[in-house]
Scaffold this motif. Structure first.
Motif, PDB file in Angstrom:
ATOM      1  N   GLY A 184      35.792  46.266  28.840  1.00 20.61           N
ATOM      2  CA  GLY A 184      34.626  45.452  28.531  1.00 20.61           C
ATOM      3  C   GLY A 184      34.249  45.508  27.067  1.00 20.61           C
ATOM      4  N   GLU A 185      34.291  46.704  26.505  1.00 19.22           N
ATOM      5  CA  GLU A 185      33.920  46.890  25.098  1.00 19.22           C
ATOM      6  C   GLU A 185      34.857  46.135  24.161  1.00 19.22           C
ATOM      7  N   TYR A 186      36.159  46.137  24.476  1.00 20.43           N
ATOM      8  CA  TYR A 186      37.144  45.508  23.594  1.00 20.43           C
ATOM      9  C   TYR A 186      37.631  44.145  24.088  1.00 20.43           C
ATOM     10  N   GLN A 187      36.921  43.579  25.057  1.00 22.54           N
ATOM     11  CA  GLN A 187      37.222  42.266  25.615  1.00 22.54           C
ATOM     12  C   GLN A 187      38.673  42.156  26.099  1.00 22.54           C
ATOM     13  N   VAL A 188      39.085  43.155  26.862  1.00 23.82           N
ATOM     14  CA  VAL A 188      40.413  43.170  27.471  1.00 23.82           C
ATOM     15  C   VAL A 188      40.279  42.621  28.881  1.00 23.82           C
ATOM     16  N   TYR A 189      41.208  41.761  29.284  1.00 19.99           N
ATOM     17  CA  TYR A 189      41.183  41.181  30.627  1.00 19.99           C
ATOM     18  C   TYR A 189      41.862  42.141  31.599  1.00 19.99           C
ATOM     19  N   LYS A 190      41.083  42.669  32.555  1.00 19.28           N
ATOM     20  CA  LYS A 190      41.638  43.564  33.575  1.00 19.28           C
ATOM     21  C   LYS A 190      42.304  42.698  34.639  1.00 19.28           C
ATOM     22  N   VAL A 191      43.596  42.898  34.818  1.00 17.62           N
ATOM     23  CA  VAL A 191      44.324  42.127  35.819  1.00 17.62           C
ATOM     24  C   VAL A 191      44.078  42.739  37.193  1.00 17.62           C
ATOM     25  N   GLU A 192      44.414  44.022  37.357  1.00 18.68           N
ATOM     26  CA  GLU A 192      44.184  44.676  38.640  1.00 18.68           C
ATOM     27  C   GLU A 192      44.491  46.155  38.571  1.00 18.68           C
ATOM     28  N   THR A 193      44.084  46.857  39.612  1.00 19.59           N
ATOM     29  CA  THR A 193      44.497  48.246  39.815  1.00 19.59           C
ATOM     30  C   THR A 193      45.211  48.294  41.161  1.00 19.59           C
ATOM     31  N   VAL A 194      46.291  49.024  41.187  1.00 19.68           N
ATOM     32  CA  VAL A 194      47.038  49.214  42.434  1.00 19.68           C
ATOM     33  C   VAL A 194      47.373  50.693  42.513  1.00 19.68           C
ATOM     34  N   GLY A 195      46.799  51.362  43.495  1.00 23.62           N
ATOM     35  CA  GLY A 195      47.034  52.799  43.611  1.00 23.62           C
ATOM     36  C   GLY A 195      46.563  53.503  42.355  1.00 23.62           C
ATOM     37  N   ASP A 196      47.491  54.172  41.664  1.00 26.86           N
ATOM     38  CA  ASP A 196      47.136  54.868  40.430  1.00 26.86           C
ATOM     39  C   ASP A 196      47.576  54.095  39.193  1.00 26.86           C
ATOM     40  N   ALA A 197      47.843  52.806  39.341  1.00 23.45           N
ATOM     41  CA  ALA A 197      48.259  51.967  38.207  1.00 23.45           C
ATOM     42  C   ALA A 197      47.126  51.026  37.803  1.00 23.45           C
ATOM     43  N   TYR A 198      46.997  50.808  36.505  1.00 22.46           N
ATOM     44  CA  TYR A 198      45.953  49.938  35.943  1.00 22.46           C
ATOM     45  C   TYR A 198      46.662  48.945  35.046  1.00 22.46           C
ATOM     46  N   LEU A 199      46.418  47.656  35.245  1.00 22.63           N
ATOM     47  CA  LEU A 199      47.087  46.607  34.481  1.00 22.63           C
ATOM     48  C   LEU A 199      46.042  45.741  33.796  1.00 22.63           C
ATOM     49  N   ALA A 200      46.201  45.562  32.477  1.00 26.37           N
ATOM     50  CA  ALA A 200      45.242  44.775  31.703  1.00 26.37           C
ATOM     51  C   ALA A 200      45.980  44.063  30.571  1.00 26.37           C
ATOM     52  N   GLY A 201      45.323  43.065  29.990  1.00 22.46           N
ATOM     53  CA  GLY A 201      45.945  42.336  28.900  1.00 22.46           C
ATOM     54  C   GLY A 201      44.916  41.773  27.949  1.00 22.46           C
ATOM     55  N   VAL A 202      45.376  41.464  26.751  1.00 21.84           N
ATOM     56  CA  VAL A 202      44.515  40.849  25.750  1.00 21.84           C
ATOM     57  C   VAL A 202      45.348  39.839  24.971  1.00 21.84           C
ATOM     58  N   ALA A 203      44.709  38.743  24.605  1.00 21.49           N
ATOM     59  CA  ALA A 203      45.361  37.700  23.816  1.00 21.49           C
ATOM     60  C   ALA A 203      44.260  36.916  23.130  1.00 21.49           C
ATOM     61  N   GLU A 204      44.671  35.923  22.353  1.00 20.50           N
ATOM     62  CA  GLU A 204      43.652  35.089  21.711  1.00 20.50           C
ATOM     63  C   GLU A 204      42.921  34.281  22.780  1.00 20.50           C
ATOM     64  N   GLN A 205      41.861  33.602  22.408  1.00 20.71           N
ATOM     65  CA  GLN A 205      41.088  32.822  23.376  1.00 20.71           C
ATOM     66  C   GLN A 205      42.005  31.838  24.085  1.00 20.71           C
ATOM     67  N   PRO A 206      41.783  31.570  25.350  1.00 16.68           N
ATOM     68  CA  PRO A 206      40.600  31.893  26.140  1.00 16.68           C
ATOM     69  C   PRO A 206      40.679  33.192  26.917  1.00 16.68           C
ATOM     70  N   LEU A 207      41.635  34.071  26.643  1.00 15.50           N
ATOM     71  CA  LEU A 207      41.761  35.311  27.422  1.00 15.50           C
ATOM     72  C   LEU A 207      40.910  36.409  26.810  1.00 15.50           C
ATOM     73  N   THR A 208      39.610  36.265  26.900  1.00 14.56           N
ATOM     74  CA  THR A 208      38.666  37.293  26.498  1.00 14.56           C
ATOM     75  C   THR A 208      37.574  37.361  27.543  1.00 14.56           C
ATOM     76  N   GLU A 209      36.765  38.412  27.513  1.00 12.49           N
ATOM     77  CA  GLU A 209      35.695  38.563  28.500  1.00 12.49           C
ATOM     78  C   GLU A 209      34.712  37.396  28.435  1.00 12.49           C
ATOM     79  N   THR A 210      34.353  36.961  27.209  1.00  8.09           N
ATOM     80  CA  THR A 210      33.383  35.875  27.077  1.00  8.09           C
ATOM     81  C   THR A 210      34.010  34.513  27.321  1.00  8.09           C
ATOM     82  N   ASN A 211      35.317  34.413  27.163  1.00 11.19           N
ATOM     83  CA  ASN A 211      36.016  33.140  27.390  1.00 11.19           C
ATOM     84  C   ASN A 211      37.107  33.311  28.438  1.00 11.19           C
ATOM     85  N   MET A 212      36.841  34.151  29.425  1.00  8.66           N
ATOM     86  CA  MET A 212      37.845  34.463  30.435  1.00  8.66           C
ATOM     87  C   MET A 212      38.199  33.225  31.255  1.00  8.66           C
ATOM     88  N   PRO A 213      39.497  32.986  31.417  1.00  5.42           N
ATOM     89  CA  PRO A 213      39.901  31.834  32.246  1.00  5.42           C
ATOM     90  C   PRO A 213      39.483  32.015  33.686  1.00  5.42           C
TER      91      PRO A 213
END
Length: 123
Positions: free
Chosen positions: A94-123
């Motif tokens: 949230g702080e760095y506007q990273v898009y959280k894709v999902e968590t599965v078990g003990d795995a965490y998957l996230a991504g960041v790119a230019e707009q619109p893939l940000t928290e404020t401009n999340m697709p």
């Protein structure tokens, strides 16, 4: 009588095929909705080519030794452990506007790119 029987068999076969297609479509939609941003899923379903990103970073974490650690804890302690770690990841995302894709078990998957893939401009 034979013609009616063949017609009935054809109709039943057609119905079973339609049900199978519908079930597969529903499963595919469910998977897409879990893994992709809503705007991308909507674009894919309407035939629009999704936004292309020139630069993107994907991060995937896997907790090393998790199975060994989890086997020594009670189930509620395992949940507390995972919630604490993934909660911290969520805060950082949230702080760095990273898009959280999902968590599965003990795995965490996230991504960041230019707009619109940000928290404020999340697709």
């Amino acid at each position: 009588v034979i013609v009616a029987y063949e017609g009935e068999q054809t109709n039943r076969s057609r119905y079973k095929s339609m049900c199978a297609v519908e079930a597969t479509t529903e499963k595919t939609s469910c998977i897409l909705n879990m893994l992709m941003p809503p705007l991308v899923v909507q674009q894919l379903q309407t035939g629009i080519v999704p936004h292309r990103y020139r630069h993107a970073t994907i991060a995937q974490s896997d907790l090393c030794g998790f199975t060994k650690i989890a086997s020594a804890l009670r189930p509620d302690e395992v949940l507390d452990f995972i919630n604490e770690i993934f909660g911290a990841f969520d805060e950082l995302a949230g702080e760095y506007q990273v898009y959280k894709v999902e968590t599965v078990g003990d795995a965490y998957l996230a991504g960041v790119a230019e707009q619109p893939l940000t928290e404020t401009n999340m697709p």
